[in-house]
Design a protein around this motif. Structure first.
Motif: not given
Length: 433
Positions: A2, A5, A162-163, A165-166, A169-170, A173
């Motif tokens: 977290n 990002f 943002a799209l 990065s999401r 990020w997933r 993870q």
């Protein structure tokens, strides 16, 4: 993850802010102050009235039309001497005024312009300046419009970022979970990401690395199985053969040689056992976790030592409680430290254990020569010995401390060395309570 990002988001916002200021200063240098351009647009009606009504008056009627405009307009028009008006302006503005240009004073909501350059309006008009004050200029509203424009641009940039990065990020993870599972001993854990994923190249390489490590671990397990059956079998036959040779030998001179050969076999057998123990710890096969009472386990470990009478025990049943782990492995680590202390101590060995905050600390101390600071990490390396001239009588292969550190690490703890108040070394096992 977290944090990564969040820093990326802050960096993007700072970049957009810096770009906004860079655009403003670039336009100011190349095309003039944007605020003045806004003021010109907002005062366009007054400028139009001056240029197309008042200035279009015939000779000697310029002042008449100006007075008519004064009567109906909310803007205040006044005539100033050219020298007085120029004195209140900057050099660039004064030069523009001298050339007959229009100078806008945004903060004062006013503009200044010479009446004319040749004195054609009225007598002395070339030395006068017309100042219009109280113009309908609203810079705050204009700034809000500019801010809204930049906010829409920033939003248009941030939404796709943002799209992306999401999704990124997933994926990160998922890779982190795979790494955690793999580090916990689940060697079959894989990312298996689709080729369309943004971090697919990294995930693919991690999967290939995991495949290679799993193959190496399988090869190690196969080697362990082979060693346990193929190497121990000839050792057992040699031991049996030596027993037969001892029974059949009539020459007493052979007895010392047979005894030496038996000692070599026992040393080789012990070395193989230590190596197999190290390999099992590395492969993670040795762990069998379950809660156990720590204080009785430590007492039984001390009682099992050959020279248990030399070991001073300082533990309390009430303070230690239970520990979730493999008691056999943990006691093996403690036993190795006790054996090391008994070997190098001059006569005193002490074992103590206590809870300190959120950890359990087990200390093994001796009154021996101690361990130099420069060597305190190296003593945990396999086959490393401080005493390079170790003979057969001293025993040991330099694996005891390495096994102890690995066993403690499997329990989430650590082992370190420091000076003891007894004068020798003090080994500390720190375990999460």
């Amino acid at each position: 993850m977290n944090r990564l990002f969040f820093r990326f988001f802050v960096l993007v916002m700072l970049a957009i802010t810096a770009a906004t200021f860079a655009i403003y200063f670039a336009i100011s240098r190349l095309y003039g102050d944007p605020l003045e351009d806004i003021a010109r647009r907002q005062a366009a009606a007054e400028v139009f009235l001056l240029e197309h009504y008042i200035d279009q008056a015939p000779a000697d009627e310029w002042l008449v039309r100006l007075n008519k405009v004064r009567e109906v307009s909310t803007v205040r028009y006044e005539l100033l001497p050219l020298d007085d008006a120029s004195a209140a302006l900057s050099s660039a503005e004064a030069a523009l005024l001298q050339r007959g240009g229009m100078v806008f004073r945004v903060a004062d909501k006013a503009f200044l312009r010479r009446v004319d350059l040749a004195g054609a309006r009225y007598i002395g008009s070339e030395a006068d300046v017309l100042r219009a004050e109280g113009l309908p200029i609203n810079i705050a509203q204009a700034l809000q419009q500019e801010a809204l424009r930049y906010a829409i641009v920033a939003l248009a940039l941030l939404v796709p970022i943002a799209l992306w990065s999401r999704a990124h990020w997933r994926g990160m993870q998922a890779l982190a979970r795979v790494a955690d599972d793999f580090g916990a001993g689940q060697l079959s854990a894989r990312a298996r990401m689709p080729a369309s994923a943004s971090i697919y190249p990294l995930a693919e390489r991690m999967d290939l690395m995991a495949d290679r490590i799993e193959q190496l671990m399988e090869a190690q397990r196969a080697l362990l199985h082979s060693v346990s059956h193929e190497v121990r079998t000839p050792i057992a036959r040699l031991e049996f053969g030596l027993e037969l040779l001892r029974a059949a030998a009539d020459d007493p001179a052979l007895e010392p040689r047979i005894a030496a050969m038996e000692l070599d076999l026992r040393e080789l057998n012990a070395l193989i056992g230590e190596l197999l123990g190290m390999a099992r710890l590395d492969s993670g096969q040795a762990m069998q976790r379950q809660p156990f009472e720590l204080a009785p386990a430590l007492r039984s470990c001390v009682a099992a030592q050959p020279d248990s009478a030399r070991i001073a025990l300082r533990i309390s049943d009430d303070s230690l409680g239970q520990l979730d782990g493999d008691s056999r492995l943990l006691l093996r680590a403690v036993a190795n430290l006790l054996a090391n202390a008994a070997k190098y101590g001059a006569g005193q060995v002490r074992l103590s254990a206590a809870r300190e905050g959120g950890a359990i600390v087990i200390a093994v101390e001796d009154d021996g020569p101690g361990i130099p600071v420069a060597e305190r990490e190296r003593v945990f390396e396999p086959f490393y010995r401080l005493d390079r001239s170790r003979g057969r009588a001293s025993g040991g292969f330099g694996l005891g401390l390495a096994i102890a550190r690995k066993a403690v690490a499997l329990h989430g703890g650590a082992v370190r060395v420091e000076d003891s108040e007894l004068g020798g070394a003090r080994f500390l096992i720190c375990l999460p309570a």
